[in-house]
Design an enzyme around this catalytic site. Structure first.
Site, mmCIF file in Angstrom:
data_model
loop_
_atom_site.group_PDB
_atom_site.id
_atom_site.type_symbol
_atom_site.label_atom_id
_atom_site.label_comp_id
_atom_site.label_asym_id
_atom_site.label_seq_id
_atom_site.Cartn_x
_atom_site.Cartn_y
_atom_site.Cartn_z
ATOM 1 N N ASP A 38 0.862 -1.187 0.000
ATOM 2 C CA ASP A 38 0.000 0.000 0.000
ATOM 3 C C ASP A 38 0.893 1.230 0.000
ATOM 4 O OD1 ASP A 38 -3.286 0.167 0.761
ATOM 5 O OD2 ASP A 38 -2.155 2.045 0.898
ATOM 6 N N ASN A 91 -5.017 -4.765 -7.096
ATOM 7 C CA ASN A 91 -6.291 -4.206 -6.639
ATOM 8 C C ASN A 91 -6.243 -2.716 -6.305
ATOM 9 O OD1 ASN A 91 -8.931 -4.297 -4.948
ATOM 10 N ND2 ASN A 91 -7.332 -3.786 -3.452
ATOM 11 N N TYR A 162 -12.273 7.642 -14.815
ATOM 12 C CA TYR A 162 -12.332 6.354 -14.101
ATOM 13 C C TYR A 162 -12.804 5.257 -15.055
ATOM 14 C CZ TYR A 162 -13.386 3.161 -10.182
ATOM 15 O OH TYR A 162 -13.419 2.097 -9.312
ATOM 16 N N LYS A 166 -10.800 1.762 -16.055
ATOM 17 C CA LYS A 166 -11.349 0.446 -15.705
ATOM 18 C C LYS A 166 -11.679 -0.386 -16.942
ATOM 19 C CE LYS A 166 -10.929 0.826 -11.236
ATOM 20 N NZ LYS A 166 -9.994 -0.053 -10.511
#
Ligand SMILES: NC(=O)c1ccc[n+]([C@@H]2O[C@H](COP(=O)([O-])OP(=O)(O)OC[C@H]3O[C@@H](n4cnc5c(N)ncnc54)[C@H](O)[C@@H]3O)[C@@H](O)[C@H]2O)c1
Length: 300
Positions: A38, A91, A162, A166
């Site tokens: 992260d 992810n 976005y 995606k």
């Protein structure tokens, strides 16, 4: 497809929150070694402490997934500590909205960097390690899960940046699935397409590296943020339930993973429109009040 997770290794990006953290929790329950990745140090530290206390062997790395050199170092660290990972969960992602012509170059660099290039680096670096492990041992099994979104299958207005990122992740993942099938039966791939699920996604700006110099949000970007906040916070499916679906899909070798299969009617309509060569339909047919308000706000 992975049938038994015990003693296997998972690399999870965005492991400090949301789907990444919930998948790490399931991984710990299943006896996996965990590589937690992260960019937010305090969230990463908290996740590492929790999962170590749960008994998992943990390697935690503060990495910006958009950074090729940091990701290469991560891959080398994983190889050294655990060897080739069996499960890779690409992810980490960030949300952003607004009219598509109002996104700045900095906006594009940030969103495409995390949402697309983060997945690119994960696939580019870990797949060869997994293929090498598979070549050494016919019993070895691995699986790569990339997080896209329903925004990778639909194109809701006022969130183009976005949507673009995606759709690219869906394309990359479908191609990865096909390419893997050309060369091996031991490594599978899936794409996770969640709809609105309460997580930290609406506060993505907290980890924006250029937050101090980025332009002030435009009106459409503020409106987009408010609409996403509302939709995400009222989501009824939990991140933990989505994580369970991820593990079920990896165990079953299932490619498409949906948080809200009941929302697939919109995908079907879009596909049918395309093959009928009809123009994109009104996205607010089911909720004309929302469309009316959005038009008034943007034109007002
Ligand atoms: N929650 C939803 O409604 C929803 C819907 C569709 C898709 N998604 C996708 O799910 C994925 C996970 O998001 P979430 O909903 O769990 O949100 P979240 O904000 O709770 O978790 C995302 C994590 O990614 C980390 N991150 C952000 N930028 C990073 C970077 N450059 N490098 C490394 N880590 C970084 C954040 O610190 C955070 O811990 C994202 O790809 C998101 O686009 C979420």
């Amino acid at each position: 497809m992975i049938e038994s997770f015990e003693g296997k290794t998972a690399v999870l990006t965005g492991a400090g929150s949301g789907f990444g953290l919930e998948c790490a929790r399931i991984g710990a329950q299943r006896g996996m070694n965990l590589v937690l990745v992260d960019v937010q140090q305090d969230a990463l530290d908290a996740a590492a402490a929790e999962l170590q206390a749960a008994g998992a062997a943990v390697l935690a790395r503060r990495v910006d997934v958009a950074d090729a050199a940091q990701m290469a170092q991560l891959a080398a660290d994983v190889q050294q500590r655990f060897g080739a990972p069996h499960l890779v969960f690409n992810n980490a992602g960030v949300g952003a909205g607004g009219l598509i012509w109002e996104s700045s170059v900095q906006d594009w660099d940030w969103v495409m960097g995390v949402n697309l290039m983060g997945v690119v680096h994960g696939v580019r670096l870990f797949t060869p390690m997994m293929l090498a492990a598979a070549a050494q041992d016919p019993q070895w099994r691995g699986h790569i899960v990339n997080t896209a979104s329903m925004a990778g299958l639909l194109n809701a207005p006022n969130m183009g940046i976005y949507n673009v990122s995606k759709h690219a992740v869906v394309s990359l993942s479908e191609t990865l699935y096909q390419d893997l099938a050309l060369v091996t039966d031991q490594i599978g791939a899936s794409v996770l397409c969640p709809y609105f699920v309460p997580t930290g996604i609406t506060r993505s700006e907290r980890n924006r590296p250029d937050v101090a110099t980025a332009a002030q949000p435009t009106k459409s970007q503020l409106i987009g943020q408010a609409m996403t906040d509302k939709a995400v916070s009222s989501g009824k499916v939990t991140a933990a339930e989505v994580a369970q679906r991820v593990f079920d899909a990896v165990g079953a070798g299932q490619f498409y993973i949906f948080s809200h299969p009941q929302a697939l009617g919109n995908v079907q309509s879009r596909m049918e429109n395309i093959v009928r060569m009809e123009n994109p339909p009104d996205p607010f047919l089911a909720r004309p009040d929302i469309g009316q308000r959005l038009r008034e706000q943007l034109r007002g």
